[in-house]
Design a protein around this motif. Structure first.
Motif: not given
Length: 211
Positions: A1-3, A5-7, A26, A31
């Motif tokens: 589910g990292a597509e 996602r934004l840290l 990244e 992500c």
């Protein structure tokens, strides 16, 4: 589910974008990563901006002189030059005052009175009241959460950012103010200090270049 996602990080990912810190994060996290430059307000973002501006000036062939300005020479309604400490007077077609407030020296207390030291410009508080000639202690309030007139003090300008004189009209035709020297806002309470500096600095530079 990292597509999707934004840290988001504070601005702490190093001084040099070429170092690859964000790319490493990244790759490791799988992500995207980015920084929140404005919140919280940290000196690292300002240092990066300062380096970027220095590099831009160098690419444009702009000469920089790292000296303290002692006084400004004027002739009628025009600024003619800036006397720098340790160097001769620098002639100028236009002048942008971006001297800050108390830390930068744009507002000083001399003989117990607040002054704008280079041109003797009038100073006003948030409500538009004249405060030059007053002591700094007269402009602080015991209310911790309330308005502090001292911290919103500065010069007033016209729509072109030309500082106003005692008559309410622009004091000089080729002088412009930017940044914290502008009155009527408190960067600590409004959280707008960097935004005001960037927008007013850009506008003042455009106006000065047209002189």
């Amino acid at each position: 589910g990292a597509e999707g996602r934004l840290l988001l990080f504070p601005p702490v990912l190093g001084l040099d974008p070429a170092a690859g810190t964000r790319a490493w994060i990244e790759a490791t996290a799988g992500c995207r990563a980015a920084e929140l430059v404005g919140a919280p307000s940290l000196s690292l973002a300002g240092f990066r901006l300062d380096r970027a501006l220095d590099a831009a000036l160098a690419r444009a062939g702009v000469a920089r002189i790292a000296e303290r300005a002692q006084r400004v020479e004027v002739e009628g309604v025009r600024v003619r030059g800036v006397q720098m400490q340790g160097t001769a007077t620098l002639p100028c077609d236009a002048l942008v005052l971006a001297t800050g407030r108390f830390v930068g020296g744009g507002i000083a207390e001399r003989g117990g009175q607040l002054v704008e030291p280079l041109l003797g410009l009038p100073l006003h508080d948030l409500a538009g009241r004249r405060i030059d000639g007053l002591a700094a202690s007269q402009l602080v309030r015991p209310d911790y959460d309330g308005e502090q007139p001292l911290f919103a003090s500065g010069v007033r300008t016209d729509m072109r950012l030309r500082p106003l004189g005692a008559t309410g009209l622009p004091r000089f035709a080729n002088c412009f103010a930017a940044g914290d020297l502008l009155g009527s806002f408190d960067p600590a309470r409004d959280r707008t200090g960097l935004g005001v500096a960037l927008l007013s600095g850009r506008r003042a530079g455009i106006e000065a270049a047209s002189c």
